[in-house]
Scaffold this active site. Structure first.
Site, PDB file in Angstrom:
ATOM      1  N   GLU A 135      -9.709  14.359  11.337  1.00 19.53           N
ATOM      2  CA  GLU A 135      -9.761  14.514  12.676  1.00 19.53           C
ATOM      3  C   GLU A 135     -10.615  15.827  13.156  1.00 19.53           C
ATOM      4  OE1 GLU A 135      -8.425  11.113  14.207  1.00 19.53           O
ATOM      5  OE2 GLU A 135      -7.397  12.180  12.732  1.00 19.53           O
ATOM      6  N   THR A 136     -11.581  15.722  14.097  1.00 18.87           N
ATOM      7  CA  THR A 136     -11.930  16.786  14.620  1.00 18.87           C
ATOM      8  C   THR A 136     -11.689  16.891  16.045  1.00 18.87           C
ATOM      9  OG1 THR A 136     -13.850  17.169  13.083  1.00 18.87           O
ATOM     10  CG2 THR A 136     -14.304  18.118  15.377  1.00 18.87           C
TER      11      THR A 136
END
Length: 286
Positions: free
Chosen positions: A46-47
């Site tokens: 995830e970003t």
């Protein structure tokens, strides 16, 4: 253009364990397609993108921000570990002065607060309902082969399938299980599963963990996620009911591993607490 970016290991107090998330601080709106391009470039499960909601907002003083999460493949509606990582950047790096931070997200308003050396996330609690085994038999077989399955549940809100292995299995069996998550894509025939949770009961007499899990989401381009807050929003509901407990300690048995402190609340939400380690600070330049 320059965007401050951080890598934070979540649900751990040691660098290079737990679940890494990239966190970007946005001073102004970003072109929509750039969110995905950056997340693909960062190539972590995830970003997170923290954005100011009003022109006068300040990362050190404001208490409410927008928050979005992207995998390398697409945007997701909820990500616990990247929310924890985002709160850590604001609290520990930006030295935000508020005791509670509010994030406006696709899953509504989420709150994070500091309690001693943990950050506590206030997340929705999701019920998983009994699932007809026949519909998902092929997917379960692809995941666990001929192992004994004790319970199968489905959470329609999160599209996660929860598979509980027999209580005769120890944590080590779950850890040693070789899973080829890429095979799940063809084995899942219902079109309704977007994440698979494998879980086994812990040995909580004394100070052990109440339950263990692993989590797979190849549908979102994540073969195995190291430590997953959103999966525990489902697991917390299930194991609280099964164990008759509101306070639990959980461990996700990925290669990196991570620990989560869980408190199921009476208002249909769950507090999930974890520690963090900031391992990288820099700027994206483009």
């Amino acid at each position: 253009m320059q965007i401050p970016v951080f890598t934070v290991d979540a649900f751990t107090n040691r660098p290079f364990s737990g679940n890494p998330a990239a966190v970007c601080l946005l001073e102004s709106d970003l072109d929509e397609d750039l969110h995905q391009k950056i997340a693909t470039e960062m190539n972590l499960s995830e970003t997170a993108f923290i954005r100011k909601l009003k022109p006068g907002d300040d990362f050190t003083k404001s208490s409410c921000f927008g928050l979005r999460w992207f995998t390398p493949a697409n945007e997701v509606p909820l990500c616990g570990h990247a929310t924890l990582a985002s709160a850590a950047v604001l609290f520990h790096v930006q030295k935000n002065t508020n005791s509670v931070l509010t994030f406006v997200t696709l899953s509504g308003e989420l709150r994070a607060r500091q309690v001693k050396d943990h950050i506590v996330l206030d997340l929705p609690l999701y019920t998983a309902y009994p699932q007809e085994l026949k519909e998902v038999e092929e997917l379960i077989k692809a995941a666990v082969g001929d192992m004994i399955v004790q319970d199968v549940r489905y959470s329609p809100d999160t599209k996660k399938l929860l598979v509980r292995l027999s209580d005769t299995y120890e944590r080590s069996v779950l850890e040693d299980l070789k899973v080829s998550a890429q095979r799940f894509l063809s084995a899942e025939k219902t079109g309704k599963v977007k994440g698979l949770i494998l879980t086994v009961k812990g040995n909580s007499s004394g100070k052990g963990h109440d339950f263990y899990s692993r989590y797979f989401a190849p549908w979102y381009g994540v073969l195995e996620d190291p430590v997953t807050g959103s999966a525990h929003a489902v697991l917390s509901s299930y194991w609280s009911e099964q164990l008759g407990k509101k306070e639990m300690l959980a461990f996700q048995c990925s290669r990196r591993g991570g620990e989560l402190k869980i408190s199921v609340r009476s208002d249909g939400r769950v507090d999930i607490a974890g520690q963090t380690a900031v391992v990288l600070k820099g700027n994206l330049t483009f």
